[in-house]
Structure formats: C-alpha cells, structure tokens
Write a protein that holds these residues in place. Structure first.
Motif, mmCIF file in Angstrom:
data_model
loop_
_atom_site.group_PDB
_atom_site.id
_atom_site.type_symbol
_atom_site.label_atom_id
_atom_site.label_comp_id
_atom_site.label_asym_id
_atom_site.label_seq_id
_atom_site.Cartn_x
_atom_site.Cartn_y
_atom_site.Cartn_z
ATOM 1 N N PHE A 37 -4.731 -7.389 14.023
ATOM 2 C CA PHE A 37 -4.807 -7.719 12.406
ATOM 3 C C PHE A 37 -3.828 -7.074 11.635
ATOM 4 C CE2 PHE A 37 -9.571 -8.639 12.763
ATOM 5 C CZ PHE A 37 -9.400 -9.772 13.163
ATOM 6 N N SER A 38 -3.344 -5.734 11.941
ATOM 7 C CA SER A 38 -2.293 -4.975 11.420
ATOM 8 C C SER A 38 -1.082 -5.679 11.464
ATOM 9 C CB SER A 38 -2.412 -3.606 12.017
ATOM 10 O OG SER A 38 -3.589 -2.932 11.501
ATOM 11 N N TYR A 41 -0.714 -8.608 9.472
ATOM 12 C CA TYR A 41 -0.434 -8.211 8.225
ATOM 13 C C TYR A 41 1.050 -7.997 7.994
ATOM 14 C CZ TYR A 41 -0.760 -4.764 4.158
ATOM 15 O OH TYR A 41 -0.703 -3.896 3.259
ATOM 16 N N PHE A 51 -6.650 -3.664 2.188
ATOM 17 C CA PHE A 51 -6.450 -4.385 3.695
ATOM 18 C C PHE A 51 -7.099 -3.243 4.727
ATOM 19 C CE2 PHE A 51 -4.776 -5.172 7.681
ATOM 20 C CZ PHE A 51 -5.343 -6.637 7.862
ATOM 21 N N PHE A 52 -6.514 -2.089 4.771
ATOM 22 C CA PHE A 52 -6.827 -1.136 5.684
ATOM 23 C C PHE A 52 -8.049 -0.618 6.012
ATOM 24 C CE2 PHE A 52 -2.205 -1.622 5.578
ATOM 25 C CZ PHE A 52 -1.935 -1.806 6.814
ATOM 26 N N MET A 54 -10.923 -2.332 4.927
ATOM 27 C CA MET A 54 -11.767 -3.422 5.388
ATOM 28 C C MET A 54 -12.210 -3.263 6.523
ATOM 29 S SD MET A 54 -10.030 -6.618 3.448
ATOM 30 C CE MET A 54 -9.440 -6.288 1.730
ATOM 31 N N ARG A 56 -13.493 -5.635 10.286
ATOM 32 C CA ARG A 56 -12.558 -6.622 10.809
ATOM 33 C C ARG A 56 -12.970 -8.111 10.444
ATOM 34 N NH1 ARG A 56 -13.571 -6.917 16.308
ATOM 35 N NH2 ARG A 56 -11.586 -7.638 16.772
ATOM 36 N N CYS A 58 -13.649 -8.962 7.342
ATOM 37 C CA CYS A 58 -13.153 -9.194 6.163
ATOM 38 C C CYS A 58 -11.617 -9.223 6.398
ATOM 39 C CB CYS A 58 -13.310 -7.993 5.114
ATOM 40 S SG CYS A 58 -14.845 -8.089 4.373
ATOM 41 N N LYS A 59 -11.057 -8.195 7.286
ATOM 42 C CA LYS A 59 -9.418 -8.448 7.508
ATOM 43 C C LYS A 59 -9.184 -9.941 7.992
ATOM 44 C CE LYS A 59 -8.270 -3.855 8.446
ATOM 45 N NZ LYS A 59 -8.088 -2.712 9.761
ATOM 46 N N LEU A 63 -6.626 -12.084 5.733
ATOM 47 C CA LEU A 63 -5.413 -12.612 6.681
ATOM 48 C C LEU A 63 -5.802 -14.285 6.542
ATOM 49 C CD1 LEU A 63 -5.433 -10.340 9.425
ATOM 50 C CD2 LEU A 63 -3.586 -10.543 7.626
ATOM 51 N N TYR A 118 -19.677 -2.848 4.399
ATOM 52 C CA TYR A 118 -19.173 -4.047 4.819
ATOM 53 C C TYR A 118 -20.441 -4.420 5.781
ATOM 54 C CZ TYR A 118 -14.726 -3.389 2.947
ATOM 55 O OH TYR A 118 -13.518 -3.346 2.055
ATOM 56 N N GLU A 127 -13.955 -10.360 -1.128
ATOM 57 C CA GLU A 127 -12.768 -9.522 -0.935
ATOM 58 C C GLU A 127 -11.649 -10.578 -1.195
ATOM 59 O OE1 GLU A 127 -11.935 -6.717 -0.963
ATOM 60 O OE2 GLU A 127 -13.286 -5.412 0.402
#
Lengths: 189, 85
Positions: A37-38, A41, A51-52, A54, A56, A58-59, A63, A118, A127
């Motif tokens: 995910f990063s 991003y 974002f960081f 959140m 997984r 929500c990520k 995204l 979360y 979000e």
C-alpha cells in the motif's frame, strides 16, 4: 433485474500485487520487502500524511478512491452533497480487529486509540468522504461475497431515495490478511 | 531537557506514524495541534497513552491535555516535573 439508472465513469482494481484503472495496469508489485500500500501511495504521488495512520482496510479504500479521482474533474474544495459512497466487503474490519487483539494480548497492556478507532468496517467510507469532501449518502454493507447486481441495486435505490445525488463512489473493498480485493468505480446518474 | 525533547520527538513520530518525518523536522516550540503538526483528537489520545506508558503520568482530566500538549517543549517540561518512571 433492476434497470440501471447510472453510467460507470471510471473503474479501478487493487489486488495484493496489481493496481489497475479501467483495466490498465498502473503498478505491479515488484518489491515484496516494502509494504504494498505504501508503494502504491508513493507511485501515484499521493500527498496525504493521514494515510499512514490508517488500518489496511482504509488504506485500500482510500487508494482505490485516489486511483478513481486523482485525474477526475470535480470540485475538490467544497463538501459535495451530490456525491455519495456505497461500499461492501465480506471480512468487515477483521484484519484490524486481529491486529488490535494482538496489542491487548499481554498483561498491563495499553490499548491504542489509533488502532481501536479502525475496528469498524464503515470507517473506510468516512475516510474517503473526508479526503474527497463527499457529503451525500454513505453506507457500508458486510456481505458473504461480491455481488455486482446487488451493488447496482443499492446504487439505484440510493439514487431513488436521494434526488440530489449525482455521483457515487461504490464497490467492493476487502482486506483480510494476505487477501486484498478492491473493485471500485465512480458512477453518474 | 534537550535530551528529553529529542527523545519525545522520536516517540511522537513513532506512536503517531508521522511517516517521513525526522526529529529535527519538529519545532519544539510550535503548536502540536492546529497549524503545527496538524494532529487530531485520536492523536491526543495516543499522546495521553504515551505519557502513561512511558513516563507513568496519568492525566486526571483530559482537558489538562490542552495545556500539556501546547508544544513538545511544554510537554517535556510537564514530563520532567511529573514523571514517575
């Protein structure tokens, strides 16, 4: 079968190794040592430090929404009552629930508010609403599996119940351990 | 005090997941909330947990946080006076 009252404007998919927009691959995971995910991003040039923080799920959702809307011509400055969000998945917030459980599995634990917040699946709709300033219909459904026909029925119903709605970000956002399955789209009445 | 300020900056970056930020990026005199680091209410709760977990400080009233979390320096001064570990 319900008659469809909307057009699909853009679609995206994210799996554990691929991100696609309208069927075109945007990014393929090559480095398994870095968080996927990063990687995504950074690859899409997203600038949203929250974002960081959140989980997984929500990520994945944020995204997906970013892939859909980063080049989309829409009002980014004001809250839009004519934009809604309808999402569904099967794992609810189980991925983060497990993580939270691990953090409280010892004696004298300190529960983390940032992890606990979360432990609800529908936080992902919130979000996305905050990020993209949507102010209309917002709902999240936990279902046994992805059912596109049901999704379309829910979108139709949202349009019927909310005459002001024009656009809906909708789809499936499921994250459960290694499984990542995001299938989202933007539809227009 | 400067040592505590630097340690506190590292702890804040860690617990609040401030990706890509280094201790030297944080101005110890700048407000933590609002225009400073732009932290939110969940971050405030995390800072309350940090005080208890790392320094043995239990806030009796969440409103105390408004004063204590004005800046990293104010936070460090409070820790210096009230820490039990």
């Amino acid at each position: 079968m319900t008659e469809q009252s909307f057009n699909t404007l853009i679609k995206c998919e994210i799996t554990a190794s691929t991100a696609k927009v309208n069927g075109q691959t945007i990014l393929q995971r090559t480095d398994a040592s870095e968080d996927w995910f990063s990687q995504l991003y950074h690859a899409i040039g997203m600038q949203y430090p929250k974002f960081f923080k959140m989980d997984r799920l929500c990520k994945a959702g944020i995204l997906g929404a970013e892939l859909l809307l980063k080049d989309f011509d829409y009002d980014r400055e004001n809250v839009k009552a004519d934009w809604g969000i309808i999402l569904m998945n099967s794992a609810s917030s189980l991925d983060n629930d497990r993580h939270f459980q691990e953090t409280i599995a010892t004696d004298n634990y300190y529960p983390s508010p940032a992890v606990f917040v979360y432990t609800l699946a529908n936080i992902v709709t919130g979000e996305i609403a905050i990020r993209h300033k949507t102010g209309g219909e917002s709902s999240f459904y936990v279902m046994p599996s992805f059912d596109e026909q049901l999704m379309n029925t829910l979108v139709n119903q949202a349009y019927m119940a909310n005459p002001e709605l024009t656009h809906i970000i909708c789809g499936w956002v499921n994250v459960d351990g290694e499984e990542v399955d995001v299938r989202m789209k933007v539809v227009e009445r | 005090m400067e040592e505590l300020i630097n340690k506190l900056k590292e702890e804040i970056i860690d617990v609040l997941n401030l990706e890509g930020m280094k201790p030297e990026d944080i101005d110890e005199n700048a407000p933590l909330f609002g225009e400073g680091l732009g932290l939110d209410s969940i971050d405030a709760l995390e800072l309350i947990v940090l005080l208890e977990k790392n320094y043995g400080i239990k806030l009796k009233n969440a409103n105390e946080g408004k004063e204590i979390f004005k800046s990293v320096r104010v936070m460090a001064e409070y820790i210096n006076e009230h820490r039990t570990k």
